[in-house]
Design a protein around this motif. Sequence first.
Motif, PDB file in Angstrom:
ATOM      1  N   GLU A   1     -65.005 -30.110  14.106  1.00  0.00           N
ATOM      2  CA  GLU A   1     -65.652 -29.329  15.160  1.00  0.00           C
ATOM      3  C   GLU A   1     -66.928 -29.969  15.700  1.00  0.00           C
ATOM      4  OE1 GLU A   1     -66.314 -25.524  13.395  1.00  0.00           O
ATOM      5  OE2 GLU A   1     -64.185 -25.176  12.954  1.00  0.00           O
ATOM      6  N   GLU A   2     -67.628 -30.757  14.868  1.00  0.00           N
ATOM      7  CA  GLU A   2     -68.936 -31.274  15.286  1.00  0.00           C
ATOM      8  C   GLU A   2     -69.063 -32.787  15.205  1.00  0.00           C
ATOM      9  OE1 GLU A   2     -72.197 -28.842  13.523  1.00  0.00           O
ATOM     10  OE2 GLU A   2     -70.553 -27.686  12.630  1.00  0.00           O
ATOM     11  N   GLY A   3     -68.092 -33.437  14.588  1.00  0.00           N
ATOM     12  CA  GLY A   3     -68.158 -34.882  14.457  1.00  0.00           C
ATOM     13  C   GLY A   3     -68.734 -35.308  13.116  1.00  0.00           C
ATOM     14  N   ILE A   4     -68.418 -36.514  12.708  1.00  0.00           N
ATOM     15  CA  ILE A   4     -68.767 -37.013  11.388  1.00  0.00           C
ATOM     16  C   ILE A   4     -70.278 -37.089  11.173  1.00  0.00           C
ATOM     17  CG2 ILE A   4     -68.807 -39.463  11.975  1.00  0.00           C
ATOM     18  CD1 ILE A   4     -67.084 -37.983   8.879  1.00  0.00           C
ATOM     19  N   PHE A   5     -71.032 -37.318  12.251  1.00  0.00           N
ATOM     20  CA  PHE A   5     -72.478 -37.472  12.087  1.00  0.00           C
ATOM     21  C   PHE A   5     -73.174 -36.155  11.768  1.00  0.00           C
ATOM     22  CE2 PHE A   5     -71.455 -41.248  14.703  1.00  0.00           C
ATOM     23  CZ  PHE A   5     -71.947 -42.220  13.847  1.00  0.00           C
TER      24      PHE A   5
END
Length: 277
Positions: free
Chosen positions: A140-144
């Motif tokens: 939902e938000e990305g790996i970072f």
Amino acid sequence: MIPGIGGIGAWVIVHPFNTVAVRMNLATASGKERRQDLVILDDGAMSLYKGLSAGVMRQVFYATSRLGLFDVMRDALAKYREIDVWSRLAVGVASGACAAVVSCPAEVSLVRMSNDSALPPELRRNYKSVVDAAVRIAREEGIFAYWRGCMPFVNRAMLVGACQVGTYDQLKSTFNQLGVTGKFSNVFCASMTSGLFYASVTMPFETAKNRMASQRPDPVTKLLPYRSTVQTIGTIAKTEGVLSLWNGFWPYYLRCGGHTVFCFIIVEQLKSLYLSR
């Protein structure tokens, strides 16, 4: 291995204090504060153990690497110079920073899962477990997003490394010289003293880390409200007052002091058992 077991065992005991500390610390950020007694009454006492799986996973990485690296670095440094308080502080800072980077994904999950029940229903993420949290954060938000709040966590961990691990090692010798020579009493006094010291010093960074780890993008601009350690601390101090940086201090100290006590007691006992084999 032994530091990791000690960290996990101690965390299981103090996790409820961490849950209350995180909820109190983030209460003003949501704009819809719920009293902790009402949260517990509505959701049950076991709600204080929300996020335990993330807490245990955090200890697997954080306690193992922080305490393990401290021993390794200290022993390596001892080959070249006498180990004094400054050596312990330097090694504590270095080991704490490394451990924070490694364990930040578990820390983000822990903060979110611990605070979820205190949020209004429409703002809850409802993670089922640390695995579910890890999968959904990436999707939902990305790996970072796993390292959201990493810098204040690193700053906090460096201070913890100096104030907790470094001072604990030194305080054991100090209390021993003062006549506190019993194994349990020496560990207890050194742990509680170092815990109070580092809880007081690191609380603003804990607040910044919690805000950055739990934040959502602004619905209009899509920008994150908290972007760096200094900006986050400054924004909170300006909009909510300087003392809000220490919201939830007493449960945070009970978590810090309690975890320090139980972690080092477990570690000392396991080391004794290992050496007596």
